[in-house]
Design an enzyme around this catalytic site. Structure first.
Site, PDB file in Angstrom:
ATOM      1  N   HIS A  82      -3.503   6.873   2.988  1.00  0.00           N
ATOM      2  CA  HIS A  82      -3.902   5.624   2.354  1.00  0.00           C
ATOM      3  C   HIS A  82      -5.218   5.167   2.969  1.00  0.00           C
ATOM      4  CE1 HIS A  82      -4.057   1.550   1.003  1.00  0.00           C
ATOM      5  NE2 HIS A  82      -3.815   1.058   2.201  1.00  0.00           N
ATOM      6  N   ASN A  84     -10.369  -0.364   0.051  1.00  0.00           N
ATOM      7  CA  ASN A  84      -8.918  -0.242  -0.050  1.00  0.00           C
ATOM      8  C   ASN A  84      -8.481  -0.727  -1.425  1.00  0.00           C
ATOM      9  OD1 ASN A  84      -6.145  -0.417   0.125  1.00  0.00           O
ATOM     10  ND2 ASN A  84      -6.102  -1.541   2.051  1.00  0.00           N
ATOM     11  N   CYS A 117       0.797  -1.223   0.000  1.00  0.00           N
ATOM     12  CA  CYS A 117       0.000   0.000   0.000  1.00  0.00           C
ATOM     13  C   CYS A 117       0.834   1.279   0.000  1.00  0.00           C
ATOM     14  CB  CYS A 117      -0.944  -0.006   1.197  1.00  0.00           C
ATOM     15  SG  CYS A 117      -2.112  -1.387   1.167  1.00  0.00           S
TER      16      CYS A 117
END
Length: 337
Positions: free
Chosen positions: A252, A282, A112
């Site tokens: 994020h 996500n 990520c």
């Protein structure tokens, strides 16, 4: 001093929307439970196609908004953990598809944090003067590596892509500073068991469902809250920034509770924290550029942004950016010529 400024942006989201109500039919969960723990109400899923298809859509939109042709691109970096193939690099597939015949490129795999890693790497080629137009695209088809019988992970992830164009700037705009980190000892907490050289694909690994994301949620949560806030504070301190100097925190999009905790520790009010996890889940490499896409019309040239992420294995980092675009498209085109 020459900096790498963000001068264009593009995005791509699949049409299919996977709602919490639909997930209730797949695993033992419910809408209230998902929203309370993650903040997610829906996510986009790519039914047909590959990661490169989403990236191509995002990059083509970026080129159209900037008014340039693909053969003007010098380099393309793709941040992804779901490449089309083990090789060649998905970046190469993207370049071929869009006609970026003068570009070279590669993939960055840092979970990520991959988009931030890629952004910083790209900025160095701009700063040295060797490249003038670099595309950084974050794209992931997370649905291809998610076990939809595991309620701990299937509720979290979605598919999507976002792309930024970096160009030289000497007016104090662009990538100003960054702090990037990694700690491989965290591999046991967030990883995929099989599929690499350590444990190649076999009938056994497929039968045992070892080609999906594995995550220890509680440990990852604590690690993410601590590291993301700490690295943001580090970057802000190095650049003499207070919370009131920050136009937006761009975190994020892993979990709304992580995002809220990070904002609170930094002293950044909720209205200055970009959140779209409720709509997309996500998307790993895509979350930060998709946030910037959603907020682009609220951003002003010169705005101070802190981009932050934590990824599996572990990786983490923060980037200080002075925004290089105007909010509305007409002013943007006028400003960049």
């Amino acid at each position: 001093m020459k900096r790498a400024a963000i001068t264009a942006i593009g995005h791509y989201l699949p049409d299919y929307i996977l709602t919490n109500a639909e997930l209730e039919k797949l695993v033992d969960t419910n809408d209230a439970w998902i929203q309370e723990r993650t903040g997610i109400t829906e996510r986009r899923i790519m039914k047909n196609g590959a990661t490169s298809d989403m990236a191509i859509g995002a990059v083509n939109e970026l080129l159209a908004r900037r008014g340039i042709k693909a053969d003007e691109i010098d380099m393309l970096i793709c941040a992804t953990v779901t490449p089309d193939r083990t090789f060649p690099a998905t970046a190469n597939i993207i370049c071929a598809a869009i006609g970026a015949t003068n570009a070279w490129g590669f993939d960055v795999e840092a979970a990520c944090s991959g988009f931030l890693y890629s952004l910083v790497v790209a900025s160095k080629f701009i700063e040295t003067g060797t490249h003038k137009k670099i595309v950084v695209v974050g794209a992931d088809k997370m649905s291809s590596i998610i076990d939809y019988t595991d309620r701990n992970t299937c509720i979290l992830f979605g598919d999507g892509a976002g792309a930024l164009l970096l160009e030289p700037n000497e007016d104090g705009l662009g990538i100003m500073d960054a702090s990037l980190h990694s700690d491989g000892s965290g591999v046991k907490h967030l990883h995929m068991v099989a599929g690499g050289s350590l444990k190649p694909a076999s009938i056994e690994t497929v039968t045992n469902r070892e080609h999906y994301v594995y995550q220890e949620g509680k440990y990852v949560f604590k690690f993410a809250v601590t590291k993301m806030a700490d690295v943001c504070a580090d970057v802000m301190a190095r650049n003499n920034l207070q919370s009131e100097d920050i136009a937006f925190l761009v975190p994020h999009q892993a979990n709304k509770r992580i995002i809220d905790a990070c904002g609170e520790r930094m002293g950044v009010p909720a209205e200055k924290v970009m959140i779209n996890i409720h709509r997309y889940g996500n998307t790993t490499g895509g979350t930060i550029p998709l946030c910037l896409w959603d907020w682009k019309d609220q951003l002003k040239k010169g705005d101070n942004l802190i981009l932050a992420a934590v990824g599996g294995g572990f990786t983490w980092g923060a980037v200080f950016v002075k925004w290089g675009m105007c909010g509305d498209l007409a002013s943007f085109k006028k400003s960049v010529g």
